[in-house]
Design a protein around this motif. Structure first.
Motif, PDB file in Angstrom:
ATOM      1  N   SER A 194      10.731  10.947  11.316  1.00 23.03           N
ATOM      2  CA  SER A 194      12.064  10.789  10.748  1.00 23.03           C
ATOM      3  C   SER A 194      12.265   9.423  10.096  1.00 23.03           C
ATOM      4  O   SER A 194      13.271   9.196   9.430  1.00 23.03           O
ATOM      5  N   GLY A 195      11.294   8.531  10.269  1.00 20.81           N
ATOM      6  CA  GLY A 195      11.403   7.213   9.651  1.00 20.81           C
ATOM      7  C   GLY A 195      12.419   6.348  10.353  1.00 20.81           C
ATOM      8  O   GLY A 195      12.487   6.340  11.574  1.00 20.81           O
ATOM      9  N   GLY A 196      13.154   5.584   9.599  1.00 17.39           N
ATOM     10  CA  GLY A 196      14.186   4.740  10.170  1.00 17.39           C
ATOM     11  C   GLY A 196      13.618   3.607  10.988  1.00 17.39           C
ATOM     12  O   GLY A 196      12.625   2.989  10.606  1.00 17.39           O
ATOM     13  N   SER A 197      14.218   3.362  12.131  1.00 13.80           N
ATOM     14  CA  SER A 197      13.823   2.216  12.946  1.00 13.80           C
ATOM     15  C   SER A 197      12.735   2.549  13.963  1.00 13.80           C
ATOM     16  O   SER A 197      12.329   1.688  14.736  1.00 13.80           O
ATOM     17  N   THR A 198      12.291   3.776  13.976  1.00 16.91           N
ATOM     18  CA  THR A 198      11.252   4.153  14.943  1.00 16.91           C
ATOM     19  C   THR A 198       9.899   3.812  14.348  1.00 16.91           C
ATOM     20  O   THR A 198       9.266   4.614  13.653  1.00 16.91           O
ATOM     21  N   SER A 207       7.181   1.958   6.001  1.00 12.36           N
ATOM     22  CA  SER A 207       8.341   2.771   5.632  1.00 12.36           C
ATOM     23  C   SER A 207       7.843   4.090   5.058  1.00 12.36           C
ATOM     24  O   SER A 207       6.653   4.234   4.766  1.00 12.36           O
ATOM     25  N   ARG A 208       8.745   5.026   4.903  1.00 13.55           N
ATOM     26  CA  ARG A 208       8.355   6.310   4.339  1.00 13.55           C
ATOM     27  C   ARG A 208       9.515   6.884   3.532  1.00 13.55           C
ATOM     28  O   ARG A 208      10.685   6.597   3.794  1.00 13.55           O
ATOM     29  N   ASP A 209       9.134   7.720   2.572  1.00 11.74           N
ATOM     30  CA  ASP A 209      10.104   8.452   1.769  1.00 11.74           C
ATOM     31  C   ASP A 209       9.689   9.917   1.826  1.00 11.74           C
ATOM     32  O   ASP A 209       8.752  10.332   1.116  1.00 11.74           O
ATOM     33  N   LEU A 261       0.845  -1.190   0.000  1.00  6.62           N
ATOM     34  CA  LEU A 261       0.000   0.000   0.000  1.00  6.62           C
ATOM     35  C   LEU A 261       0.880   1.239   0.000  1.00  6.62           C
ATOM     36  O   LEU A 261       1.963   1.252   0.586  1.00  6.62           O
ATOM     37  N   SER A 262       0.370   2.276  -0.656  1.00  4.57           N
ATOM     38  CA  SER A 262       1.054   3.565  -0.669  1.00  4.57           C
ATOM     39  C   SER A 262       0.097   4.638  -0.184  1.00  4.57           C
ATOM     40  O   SER A 262      -1.117   4.529  -0.366  1.00  4.57           O
ATOM     41  N   CYS A 263       0.650   5.662   0.399  1.00  4.56           N
ATOM     42  CA  CYS A 263      -0.144   6.800   0.846  1.00  4.56           C
ATOM     43  C   CYS A 263       0.624   8.055   0.463  1.00  4.56           C
ATOM     44  O   CYS A 263       1.685   8.339   1.041  1.00  4.56           O
ATOM     45  N   ALA A 264       0.101   8.763  -0.518  1.00  8.30           N
ATOM     46  CA  ALA A 264       0.741   9.979  -0.992  1.00  8.30           C
ATOM     47  C   ALA A 264       0.146  11.181  -0.275  1.00  8.30           C
ATOM     48  O   ALA A 264      -1.075  11.298  -0.161  1.00  8.30           O
ATOM     49  N   ALA A 265       1.003  12.057   0.180  1.00  9.39           N
ATOM     50  CA  ALA A 265       0.567  13.227   0.930  1.00  9.39           C
ATOM     51  C   ALA A 265       0.863  14.502   0.160  1.00  9.39           C
ATOM     52  O   ALA A 265       1.873  14.612  -0.533  1.00  9.39           O
ATOM     53  N   ALA A 325      11.129  12.499   0.795  1.00  6.05           N
ATOM     54  CA  ALA A 325      11.384  13.235  -0.450  1.00  6.05           C
ATOM     55  C   ALA A 325      10.222  13.083  -1.430  1.00  6.05           C
ATOM     56  O   ALA A 325       9.986  13.964  -2.263  1.00  6.05           O
ATOM     57  N   LYS A 326       9.503  11.980  -1.310  1.00  7.21           N
ATOM     58  CA  LYS A 326       8.355  11.714  -2.190  1.00  7.21           C
ATOM     59  C   LYS A 326       7.030  11.936  -1.482  1.00  7.21           C
ATOM     60  O   LYS A 326       5.968  11.661  -2.058  1.00  7.21           O
ATOM     61  N   ASN A 327       7.072  12.387  -0.228  1.00 11.01           N
ATOM     62  CA  ASN A 327       5.838  12.603   0.542  1.00 11.01           C
ATOM     63  C   ASN A 327       4.959  11.357   0.554  1.00 11.01           C
ATOM     64  O   ASN A 327       3.727  11.446   0.370  1.00 11.01           O
ATOM     65  N   THR A 328       5.563  10.203   0.753  1.00 10.81           N
ATOM     66  CA  THR A 328       4.821   8.952   0.655  1.00 10.81           C
ATOM     67  C   THR A 328       5.194   8.020   1.800  1.00 10.81           C
ATOM     68  O   THR A 328       6.368   7.931   2.185  1.00 10.81           O
ATOM     69  N   VAL A 329       4.195   7.341   2.306  1.00  6.41           N
ATOM     70  CA  VAL A 329       4.406   6.286   3.292  1.00  6.41           C
ATOM     71  C   VAL A 329       3.883   4.981   2.693  1.00  6.41           C
ATOM     72  O   VAL A 329       2.917   4.983   1.929  1.00  6.41           O
ATOM     73  N   TYR A 330       4.540   3.889   3.036  1.00  4.82           N
ATOM     74  CA  TYR A 330       4.221   2.588   2.452  1.00  4.82           C
ATOM     75  C   TYR A 330       3.878   1.578   3.536  1.00  4.82           C
ATOM     76  O   TYR A 330       4.322   1.696   4.679  1.00  4.82           O
ATOM     77  N   LEU A 331       3.130   0.577   3.151  1.00  2.52           N
ATOM     78  CA  LEU A 331       2.890  -0.573   4.017  1.00  2.52           C
ATOM     79  C   LEU A 331       3.072  -1.826   3.166  1.00  2.52           C
ATOM     80  O   LEU A 331       2.228  -2.128   2.318  1.00  2.52           O
ATOM     81  N   GLN A 332       4.181  -2.502   3.376  1.00  2.00           N
ATOM     82  CA  GLN A 332       4.430  -3.762   2.693  1.00  2.00           C
ATOM     83  C   GLN A 332       3.792  -4.879   3.513  1.00  2.00           C
ATOM     84  O   GLN A 332       4.118  -5.044   4.696  1.00  2.00           O
TER      85      GLN A 332
END
Length: 122
Positions: free
Chosen positions: A53-57, A71-73, A19-23, A75-82
């Motif tokens: 900040s993402g990472g391991s938190t 996870s999140r990126d 899943l992706s979530c674009a903000a 730079a792309k304003n996106t969070v993912y759920l694998q």
């Protein structure tokens, strides 16, 4: 912040989806992000969260720990759920949400996406 979730679909048990979530907006990177789900007739439940900040938190519901990865990126304003090793009981409408408070409580999330349906066939 406006959120748009996508990536849901129909998958067999044992399969995977991402899943992706674009903000929208320039403040995405200042929000903790979460995924929630709601099955018919049930309350909305927490799935996973990741800090601004993402990472391991990260934080996961026990029911998905070891199978799902958030996870999140920024730079792309996106969070993912694998989602791997999907089970029939993972079937639900999945929502992404944003909060300034590090929590799994849905009431603390101030922005919500529209939801994307995940259906797992047994």
């Amino acid at each position: 912040v406006q959120l748009q979730a996508s990536g849901g679909g129909l998958v067999q048990a044992g399969g995977s989806l991402r899943l992706s979530c674009a903000a929208s907006g320039r403040t995405f990177s200042t929000y903790h992000m979460g995924w929630f789900r709601q099955a018919p007739g049930k309350e909305r439940e927490f799935v996973a969260a990741i800090s601004w900040s993402g990472g391991s938190t990260t934080l996961y519901a026990d029911s998905v720990k070891g199978r799902f990865t958030i996870s999140r990126d920024n730079a792309k304003n996106t969070v993912y759920l694998q989602m791997n090793s999907l089970k029939f009981e993972d079937t639900a409408l999945y929502y992404c949400a944003a909060t300034k408070t590090w929590t799994s409580l849905p009431g603390a999330y101030v922005y919500w996406g529209q939801g994307t349906q995940v259906t797992v066939s047994s």
